[in-house]
Design an enzyme around this catalytic site. Structure first.
Site, PDB file in Angstrom:
ATOM      1  N   GLN A  30     -34.506 -70.865  -0.336  1.00 49.01           N
ATOM      2  CA  GLN A  30     -33.603 -70.615  -1.467  1.00 49.01           C
ATOM      3  C   GLN A  30     -32.175 -70.976  -1.080  1.00 49.01           C
ATOM      4  O   GLN A  30     -31.703 -70.591  -0.011  1.00 49.01           O
ATOM      5  CB  GLN A  30     -33.659 -69.144  -1.864  1.00 49.01           C
ATOM      6  CG  GLN A  30     -32.881 -68.887  -3.136  1.00 49.01           C
ATOM      7  CD  GLN A  30     -32.830 -67.417  -3.487  1.00 49.01           C
ATOM      8  OE1 GLN A  30     -32.302 -66.612  -2.739  1.00 49.01           O
ATOM      9  NE2 GLN A  30     -33.362 -67.072  -4.641  1.00 49.01           N
ATOM     10  N   CYS A  61     -27.654 -63.715  -7.354  1.00 46.83           N
ATOM     11  CA  CYS A  61     -27.040 -62.775  -6.409  1.00 46.83           C
ATOM     12  C   CYS A  61     -25.705 -62.236  -6.951  1.00 46.83           C
ATOM     13  O   CYS A  61     -24.791 -63.018  -7.234  1.00 46.83           O
ATOM     14  CB  CYS A  61     -26.831 -63.451  -5.052  1.00 46.83           C
ATOM     15  SG  CYS A  61     -26.148 -62.305  -3.845  1.00 46.83           S
ATOM     16  N   LYS A 100     -33.721 -68.874  -9.605  1.00 50.08           N
ATOM     17  CA  LYS A 100     -33.825 -67.415  -9.672  1.00 50.08           C
ATOM     18  C   LYS A 100     -32.605 -66.928 -10.439  1.00 50.08           C
ATOM     19  O   LYS A 100     -31.465 -67.264 -10.080  1.00 50.08           O
ATOM     20  CB  LYS A 100     -33.828 -66.821  -8.257  1.00 50.08           C
ATOM     21  CG  LYS A 100     -33.630 -65.296  -8.202  1.00 50.08           C
ATOM     22  CD  LYS A 100     -34.941 -64.550  -8.353  1.00 50.08           C
ATOM     23  CE  LYS A 100     -34.799 -63.039  -8.397  1.00 50.08           C
ATOM     24  NZ  LYS A 100     -34.297 -62.421  -7.206  1.00 50.08           N
ATOM     25  N   GLY A 163     -38.456 -56.994 -10.519  1.00 53.59           N
ATOM     26  CA  GLY A 163     -37.755 -55.743 -10.806  1.00 53.59           C
ATOM     27  C   GLY A 163     -38.710 -54.566 -10.805  1.00 53.59           C
ATOM     28  O   GLY A 163     -39.667 -54.535 -11.582  1.00 53.59           O
ATOM     29  N   ASP A 164     -38.488 -53.652  -9.861  1.00 55.40           N
ATOM     30  CA  ASP A 164     -39.253 -52.400  -9.790  1.00 55.40           C
ATOM     31  C   ASP A 164     -40.747 -52.592  -9.548  1.00 55.40           C
ATOM     32  O   ASP A 164     -41.537 -51.756  -9.969  1.00 55.40           O
ATOM     33  CB  ASP A 164     -39.069 -51.565 -11.071  1.00 55.40           C
ATOM     34  CG  ASP A 164     -37.636 -51.082 -11.260  1.00 55.40           C
ATOM     35  OD1 ASP A 164     -36.888 -51.100 -10.273  1.00 55.40           O
ATOM     36  OD2 ASP A 164     -37.290 -50.701 -12.381  1.00 55.40           O
ATOM     37  N   ARG A 187     -38.189 -54.718  -3.020  1.00 57.70           N
ATOM     38  CA  ARG A 187     -38.003 -53.442  -2.319  1.00 57.70           C
ATOM     39  C   ARG A 187     -39.323 -52.701  -2.104  1.00 57.70           C
ATOM     40  O   ARG A 187     -39.432 -51.879  -1.198  1.00 57.70           O
ATOM     41  CB  ARG A 187     -37.018 -52.559  -3.093  1.00 57.70           C
ATOM     42  CG  ARG A 187     -35.582 -53.065  -3.015  1.00 57.70           C
ATOM     43  CD  ARG A 187     -34.682 -52.273  -3.913  1.00 57.70           C
ATOM     44  NE  ARG A 187     -35.116 -52.374  -5.315  1.00 57.70           N
ATOM     45  CZ  ARG A 187     -34.645 -51.633  -6.301  1.00 57.70           C
ATOM     46  NH1 ARG A 187     -33.719 -50.730  -6.046  1.00 57.70           N
ATOM     47  NH2 ARG A 187     -35.081 -51.801  -7.530  1.00 57.70           N
TER      48      ARG A 187
HETATM   49  C1  LIG Z   1     -32.577 -56.438   0.775  1.00 65.78           C
HETATM   50  C2  LIG Z   1     -32.752 -57.366  -0.385  1.00 65.78           C
HETATM   51  C3  LIG Z   1     -32.536 -58.722  -0.204  1.00 65.78           C
HETATM   52  C4  LIG Z   1     -32.677 -59.604  -1.263  1.00 65.78           C
HETATM   53  N1  LIG Z   1     -32.466 -60.928  -1.060  1.00 65.78           N
HETATM   54  C5  LIG Z   1     -32.648 -61.790  -2.068  1.00 65.78           C
HETATM   55  C6  LIG Z   1     -32.476 -63.175  -1.863  1.00 65.78           C
HETATM   56  O1  LIG Z   1     -32.147 -63.628  -0.756  1.00 65.78           O
HETATM   57  N2  LIG Z   1     -32.681 -63.998  -2.904  1.00 65.78           N
HETATM   58  C7  LIG Z   1     -33.040 -63.518  -4.134  1.00 65.78           C
HETATM   59  O2  LIG Z   1     -33.229 -64.312  -5.062  1.00 65.78           O
HETATM   60  N3  LIG Z   1     -33.207 -62.222  -4.364  1.00 65.78           N
HETATM   61  C8  LIG Z   1     -33.022 -61.348  -3.371  1.00 65.78           C
HETATM   62  N4  LIG Z   1     -33.195 -60.012  -3.609  1.00 65.78           N
HETATM   63  C9  LIG Z   1     -33.547 -59.548  -4.962  1.00 65.78           C
HETATM   64  C10 LIG Z   1     -35.056 -59.439  -5.136  1.00 65.78           C
HETATM   65  O3  LIG Z   1     -35.666 -60.705  -5.085  1.00 65.78           O
HETATM   66  C11 LIG Z   1     -35.439 -58.782  -6.474  1.00 65.78           C
HETATM   67  O4  LIG Z   1     -35.154 -59.644  -7.539  1.00 65.78           O
HETATM   68  C12 LIG Z   1     -34.745 -57.460  -6.710  1.00 65.78           C
HETATM   69  O5  LIG Z   1     -34.700 -56.669  -5.541  1.00 65.78           O
HETATM   70  C13 LIG Z   1     -35.445 -56.652  -7.817  1.00 65.78           C
HETATM   71  O6  LIG Z   1     -36.745 -56.349  -7.449  1.00 65.78           O
HETATM   72  P1  LIG Z   1     -37.175 -54.857  -6.946  1.00 65.78           P
HETATM   73  O7  LIG Z   1     -36.646 -53.882  -8.006  1.00 65.78           O
HETATM   74  O8  LIG Z   1     -38.685 -54.933  -6.938  1.00 65.78           O
HETATM   75  O9  LIG Z   1     -36.555 -54.631  -5.625  1.00 65.78           O
HETATM   76  C14 LIG Z   1     -33.049 -59.120  -2.557  1.00 65.78           C
HETATM   77  C15 LIG Z   1     -33.265 -57.756  -2.736  1.00 65.78           C
HETATM   78  C16 LIG Z   1     -33.123 -56.877  -1.672  1.00 65.78           C
HETATM   79  C17 LIG Z   1     -33.359 -55.403  -1.917  1.00 65.78           C
END
Ligand SMILES: Cc1cc2nc3c(=O)[nH]c(=O)nc-3n(C[C@H](O)[C@H](O)[C@H](O)COP(=O)(O)O)c2cc1C
Length: 297
Positions: A30, A61, A100, A163-164, A187
């Site tokens: 990415q 981001c 993304k 998400g979640d 997460r």
């Molecule tokens: C520690 C961490 C690092 C992440 N790094 C990236 C990343 O490098 N690129 C990206 O597109 N999303 C990144 N995300 C976002 C996740 O891909 C995801 O879209 C976001 O956490 C929501 O999903 P969740 O609620 O299941 O955690 C990151 C999230 C976390 C918590």
């Protein structure tokens, strides 16, 4: 997430992020960029050094440092500019280019994600990954299924929801509520590497996850701690002092011990632990506390 300028200007930290375990296959890379030509140059560097199966562009981001550079989620506000980056890459690279995004930048402008997703498709993107929260929201509130659903409905290319996804049932919920083509686990994998096989089993055959034993959780946690320490030590000839990475070791131990019965005392100790050995000892004691509590029942 690799910063395009970091790659082009040979920053060691960014180049180091191109390393991956051979067993982790396939992998994608990415890129975070704000300029079409520089982002393309960065992609060529990635292709020389690694073998990603696709390139993903980060327009999601929301971190302040990234927004200040006018990259990441910032580009949700400037879809035409984002479209130019997608076009440059999709028309020049020999592999698929995806994006993304978040559902929007501002809460009050909820269609920004839809507009950017359509623009990305028009400019050659092969798929859209969408985190169903606005950049303004950060991680607060629940994921917005409606936003993902409207993007899925409007596009021909695959849409993958994020998400979640904290467990198999939530993956099913995302698919049912949005009609999206796939999901991203983020997460939910903290301290839970089992989530991937559990989710596959649940989605394929409706098999609910069986509870894991205390022993399994602690032994995988210890393996994770060891792998992280060994990897840190392998990066240079002179191993770094533990104080530089013990914070991450504490994080790993906290992830695995979260929600475990009889873990309160151990978790307090983890939060103050200063070395790898101390953390491993605490994890062992966590098992003993559980065994004693169980015997006393
Ligand atoms: C520690 C961490 C690092 C992440 N790094 C990236 C990343 O490098 N690129 C990206 O597109 N999303 C990144 N995300 C976002 C996740 O891909 C995801 O879209 C976001 O956490 C929501 O999903 P969740 O609620 O299941 O955690 C990151 C999230 C976390 C918590």
């Amino acid at each position: 997430m690799l910063d395009a300028s970091g790659l082009v200007y040979n920053h060691n930290k960014t180049l180091g992020m191109l390393e991956s375990n051979k067993e982790d296959n396939p992998v994608a890379a990415q890129i975070l960029g704000d300029d079409p030509s520089e982002t393309l140059e960065a992609c060529h560097i990635v292709l020389q050094r690694a073998k990603p199966v696709f390139i993903d562009l980060n327009f999601a981001c929301p971190v302040r440092k990234v927004i200040k550079k006018k990259a990441g989620a910032y580009l949700l506000r400037y879809p035409k500019k984002a479209g130019k980056i997608v076009k440059k890459l999709a028309s020049s690279l020999p592999l698929p280019v995806t994006v993304k995004i978040r559902s929007a930048y501002y809460d009050k402008d909820p269609k920004a994600g839809l507009l950017l997703a359509k623009t990305a498709q028009e400019n050659g993107a092969s798929a859209v990954f969408i985190h169903g929260r606005t950049a303004q929201q950060g991680y607060s509130g629940r994921v917005n299924y409606e936003a993902i659903k409207s993007i899925k409905k409007a596009l021909k290319i695959p849409v993958i929801g994020s998400g979640d996804i904290l467990g198999p049932q939530l993956a099913q919920e995302m698919l049912d509520n949005t009609g999206c083509d796939g999901v991203i686990v983020a997460r939910g994998a903290f301290g839970n590497p089992w989530i991937f096989e559990q989710t596959e089993a649940y989605l394929k055959d409706s098999i609910p996850p069986s509870p894991l034993s205390y022993e399994t959780i602690i032994s995988v946690a210890k393996k994770h701690l060891k792998l992280y320490r060994d990897w840190k030590n392998s990066l240079s000839q002179k191993p770094p002092a533990e104080k530089y990475y013990v914070g991450h070791l504490r994080k790993i131990a906290m992830w695995y011990s979260k929600g475990l019965p009889y873990s309160k005392r151990a978790r307090e100790a983890i939060s103050k632990a200063a070395t790898y050995d101390d953390i491993v000892k605490i994890m062992d004691r966590l098992s003993q506390d559980y065994d004693i509590a169980w015997l006393k029942r």
